[in-house]
Write an enzyme that holds these catalytic residues in place. Structure first.
Site, PDB file in Angstrom:
ATOM      1  N   HIS A 192      -4.707   1.119   4.705  1.00 44.96           N
ATOM      2  CA  HIS A 192      -3.624   0.218   5.078  1.00 44.96           C
ATOM      3  C   HIS A 192      -3.067  -0.490   3.843  1.00 44.96           C
ATOM      4  O   HIS A 192      -3.812  -0.867   2.935  1.00 44.96           O
ATOM      5  CB  HIS A 192      -4.132  -0.849   6.051  1.00 44.96           C
ATOM      6  CG  HIS A 192      -4.213  -0.385   7.474  1.00 44.96           C
ATOM      7  ND1 HIS A 192      -3.166   0.247   8.112  1.00 44.96           N
ATOM      8  CD2 HIS A 192      -5.218  -0.473   8.397  1.00 44.96           C
ATOM      9  CE1 HIS A 192      -3.508   0.521   9.359  1.00 44.96           C
ATOM     10  NE2 HIS A 192      -4.749   0.108   9.559  1.00 44.96           N
ATOM     11  N   CYS A 244       1.347   3.316   3.299  1.00 44.15           N
ATOM     12  CA  CYS A 244       2.726   3.172   3.786  1.00 44.15           C
ATOM     13  C   CYS A 244       3.590   2.412   2.786  1.00 44.15           C
ATOM     14  O   CYS A 244       3.108   1.563   2.029  1.00 44.15           O
ATOM     15  CB  CYS A 244       2.741   2.434   5.129  1.00 44.15           C
ATOM     16  SG  CYS A 244       1.883   3.311   6.447  1.00 44.15           S
ATOM     17  N   ARG A 248       5.759   7.130   2.654  1.00 41.10           N
ATOM     18  CA  ARG A 248       4.431   7.107   2.065  1.00 41.10           C
ATOM     19  C   ARG A 248       4.527   6.945   0.556  1.00 41.10           C
ATOM     20  O   ARG A 248       5.409   7.513  -0.094  1.00 41.10           O
ATOM     21  CB  ARG A 248       3.670   8.402   2.390  1.00 41.10           C
ATOM     22  CG  ARG A 248       3.329   8.569   3.855  1.00 41.10           C
ATOM     23  CD  ARG A 248       2.349   7.524   4.366  1.00 41.10           C
ATOM     24  NE  ARG A 248       2.064   7.714   5.783  1.00 41.10           N
ATOM     25  CZ  ARG A 248       2.741   7.119   6.758  1.00 41.10           C
ATOM     26  NH1 ARG A 248       3.736   6.280   6.474  1.00 41.10           N
ATOM     27  NH2 ARG A 248       2.425   7.321   8.018  1.00 41.10           N
TER      28      ARG A 248
END
Length: 262
Positions: free
Chosen positions: A166, A240, A249
């Protein structure tokens, strides 16, 4: 002088309007408070909870491996000159490194899904988190762990050891990987060895469906000028971008430069 007559019906209508406005205001305030609490939960509490869980996960692995500390592991792997290009075994490898490579390359057993089995250590980012098999949100990423893409290579083996994490919320381990520069070290610690990769190049933005970055010889299918053309020992970090979105990405690649037995 004529006096104004207030009818009871008009008074009741005015009172109902007053109550409706008051009730609407209370509802708006309540909704605002709930939204603020949700934002605080996402931006603060999930980070706190996941970072604490990741710290405990690292400590659990270290205990499992028979170690009593964490922060200084792998520092010796950066001392001295790095091994020669790991794309092919060379005479500069020590006997221990050759044994280590031979064992890693012929061991096909994949880790158990969702189980932490390695530690990712990035000194420049002061990051030290568990690596678990799989990239499921609830089972891996939301715990603050870094996830290994099933089907890609394993640490120290030929091919592409590809990871996801993340960038925001749930520990956000990869929030600052955009700050990594060529030559920065990325260490992967396992039960048997410490593998050191050097950051080689960065793809700032590509499609979330750009599967080329995960191939054994990683190369973007969206921006073919980014990637590699020859086999090697690679690590890929994906997250991300832009922040707080999942539209694109960000990819960081590195090459294996040294390994040492634990």
């Amino acid at each position: 002088m004529r006096q104004r007559i207030m009818h009871h019906g008009a008074r009741r209508r005015r009172e109902r309007r007053r109550r409706a406005v008051w009730t609407g205001g209370e509802l708006l305030v309540t909704v605002g408070v709930v939204l603020l609490l949700l934002v605080a939960h996402q931006l603060w509490w999930t980070n706190h909870e996941a970072k604490e869980g990741a710290r405990r996960g690292v400590e659990a692995l270290e205990r499992e491996w028979g170690r009593d500390g964490g922060g200084d592991s792998g520092t010796d792997s950066d001392s001295g000159s790095p091994s020669s290009d790991r794309e092919s075994a060379g005479p500069s490898e020590s006997p221990a490194e050759r044994r280590l490579r031979s064992t890693a390359d012929r061991n096909p057993t994949p880790p158990d899904l969702s189980r932490a089995y390695a530690v990712l250590d990035i000194p420049r980012l002061h990051l030290r988190v568990p690596v678990a098999e799989g990239v499921g949100r609830q089972s891996v990423l939301n715990k603050g762990y870094v996830g290994h893409y099933p089907g890609t290579g394993q640490p120290g083996r030929a091919g592409n050891f590809a990871l996801a994490g993340h960038r925001n919320t749930h520990g956000e381990p990869f929030r600052y990987i955009n700050r990594l520069e060529p030559g920065d070290t990325v260490r992967v610690e396992t039960r048997s060895a410490v593998y050191t990769y050097a950051v080689d190049r960065t793809l700032r933005q590509t499609s979330a469906r750009d599967s080329g970055v995960l191939r054994p010889v990683p190369r973007s299918t969206v921006r073919p000028s980014y990637g590699y053309t020859a086999p090697g020992y690679f690590i890929t970090l994906t997250t991300c971008t832009p922040e707080y979105t999942s539209r694109y990405r960000l990819v960081v690649w590195g090459r294996l430069v040294s390994m040492r037995p634990r």
